[in-house]
Design a protein around this motif. Sequence first.
Motif, short mmCIF file in Angstrom:
data_model
loop_
_atom_site.label_atom_id
_atom_site.label_comp_id
_atom_site.label_asym_id
_atom_site.label_seq_id
_atom_site.Cartn_x
_atom_site.Cartn_y
_atom_site.Cartn_z
N LEU A 1 0.82 -1.21 0.00
CA LEU A 1 0.00 0.00 0.00
C LEU A 1 0.86 1.26 0.00
N THR A 2 1.95 1.23 0.76
CA THR A 2 2.84 2.40 0.82
C THR A 2 3.50 2.64 -0.53
N ILE A 3 4.02 1.57 -1.13
CA ILE A 3 4.66 1.70 -2.45
C ILE A 3 3.65 2.18 -3.48
N SER A 4 2.42 1.65 -3.41
CA SER A 4 1.38 2.07 -4.35
C SER A 4 1.03 3.53 -4.18
N SER A 5 0.96 3.99 -2.92
CA SER A 5 0.64 5.39 -2.65
C SER A 5 1.72 6.31 -3.19
N ILE A 6 2.98 5.91 -2.98
CA ILE A 6 4.09 6.75 -3.43
C ILE A 6 4.19 6.73 -4.97
N THR A 7 3.98 5.55 -5.56
CA THR A 7 4.15 5.40 -7.00
C THR A 7 2.98 6.01 -7.78
N PHE A 8 1.78 5.66 -7.37
CA PHE A 8 0.60 6.09 -8.12
C PHE A 8 -0.12 7.26 -7.46
N GLY A 9 0.01 7.35 -6.12
CA GLY A 9 -0.61 8.45 -5.40
C GLY A 9 -2.11 8.31 -5.29
N LYS A 10 -2.69 9.17 -4.48
CA LYS A 10 -4.14 9.25 -4.37
C LYS A 10 -4.62 10.46 -5.15
N HIS A 11 -5.88 10.45 -5.48
CA HIS A 11 -6.44 11.55 -6.26
C HIS A 11 -6.95 12.63 -5.30
N TRP A 12 -6.05 13.53 -4.92
CA TRP A 12 -6.46 14.66 -4.08
C TRP A 12 -6.85 15.81 -4.99
N ASP A 13 -8.12 16.02 -5.16
CA ASP A 13 -8.62 17.04 -6.08
C ASP A 13 -8.94 18.32 -5.30
N LYS A 14 -8.16 19.37 -5.52
CA LYS A 14 -8.38 20.62 -4.81
C LYS A 14 -9.73 21.23 -5.13
N SER A 15 -10.24 20.96 -6.31
CA SER A 15 -11.52 21.54 -6.69
C SER A 15 -12.69 20.75 -6.14
N ASN A 16 -12.38 19.65 -5.43
CA ASN A 16 -13.45 18.82 -4.88
C ASN A 16 -14.10 19.55 -3.72
N VAL B 1 5.69 0.28 9.42
CA VAL B 1 5.23 0.37 8.04
C VAL B 1 3.86 1.04 7.97
N ASN B 2 2.98 0.67 8.89
CA ASN B 2 1.64 1.24 8.93
C ASN B 2 1.68 2.75 9.19
N GLN B 3 2.52 3.18 10.12
CA GLN B 3 2.60 4.60 10.45
C GLN B 3 3.24 5.40 9.31
N ILE B 4 4.19 4.80 8.60
CA ILE B 4 4.77 5.46 7.43
C ILE B 4 3.70 5.64 6.35
N TYR B 5 2.89 4.62 6.14
CA TYR B 5 1.79 4.71 5.17
C TYR B 5 0.82 5.83 5.54
N LEU B 6 0.41 5.86 6.81
CA LEU B 6 -0.52 6.90 7.26
C LEU B 6 0.12 8.28 7.19
N ALA B 7 1.39 8.37 7.58
CA ALA B 7 2.08 9.66 7.58
C ALA B 7 2.22 10.20 6.16
N TYR B 8 2.55 9.33 5.22
CA TYR B 8 2.70 9.78 3.83
C TYR B 8 1.39 10.33 3.28
N ASN B 9 0.30 9.61 3.49
CA ASN B 9 -0.99 10.06 2.97
C ASN B 9 -1.50 11.30 3.68
N THR B 10 -1.21 11.42 4.97
CA THR B 10 -1.58 12.64 5.69
C THR B 10 -0.80 13.83 5.16
N GLN B 11 0.49 13.63 4.94
CA GLN B 11 1.33 14.69 4.38
C GLN B 11 0.83 15.14 3.01
N GLN B 12 0.48 14.18 2.16
CA GLN B 12 -0.03 14.51 0.83
C GLN B 12 -1.36 15.25 0.91
#
Length: 296
Positions: free
Chosen positions: A22-37, A264-275
């Motif tokens: 999940l962490t590698i997927s988040s970093i590689t592909f990312g989530k769709h954070w749409d500012k206009s949402n 690993v779990n906290q790194i995953y959460l931290a990355y997505n929170t940062q993004q």
Amino acid sequence: MLSELSYLQIFWIVQIIVYVFLTISSITFGKHWDKSNSHRDSESKAGWLEFRKRPRLLYFVAFLFTIYIIWTSLSSCVYGTEPNGYFTSFYNEVTAPKRVTANMTCVYLALVLYLAHVTRRLYESVFVSIFSKRQVVGPLYFVFDQFHHIAAGLSLIAESPEFKQRDDCFNISSLCWHHLIAVAAFYIASKIHHNTHQHLATLRRNKSGHIVTTSYKIPQGSWFDKLGVSNPHYLAEIIIYISIGVTLGLQSTTWLYLTVYIIVNQIYLAYNTQQLYKYKFDDYPKDRKMLIPFLF
């Protein structure tokens, strides 16, 4: 190889693999954070068999189960009381093949620290934290989180001596200097963890203490600025679990797997929170690290 692992260890290894992916997927592909949402701060609708993410019950279960483990081990060690048959059967099943890596004094110290942690988290979830209304989860998430806390409690005693009456239940001489360091690190990390949750809660209250929003705001001050990271509470969580592992003597393989999962779990959460912060706020501090001060 698998025959040498207990079901409990396999459970944590699977979680490690899942969150690494999940962490590698988040970093590689990312989530769709749409500012206009426009509904990113709005309340999500709970569908059929869905409910809002609230950890109160989860920590309550962890609190009760940890007390049960402490009571069961103490009554066996001090009075020679036989543990509950169902508990013993389940414990033996998930911890086999059995190996002993810590004495009872270290196990009790680790249990006390873990009980202090889940008790504080239960208090925070009831009286401190203000949860976002954006997160909706299903029944599988709820069941998994329940088992997660039960597995964590079992991991503390997975490699402890047999539950029976003995004279060395409390042998202070078995404690070393590293136990003192572990307790000190646990206390400091717990303080950072608690202060961070208090600070995050104040962002959703007005000066009178009333809840005015459940949306995200840029956290300023407190440990966010002192450490220069976006997620000081996630860093503190990692230190808490490492310190408990040190009290066990750093030889418990089961707790080691659990700690790696937490990291690993906290790194995953931290990355997505940062993004989320970066995409949501144009003025978010660009020099603020994700998790580890000065590193990342």
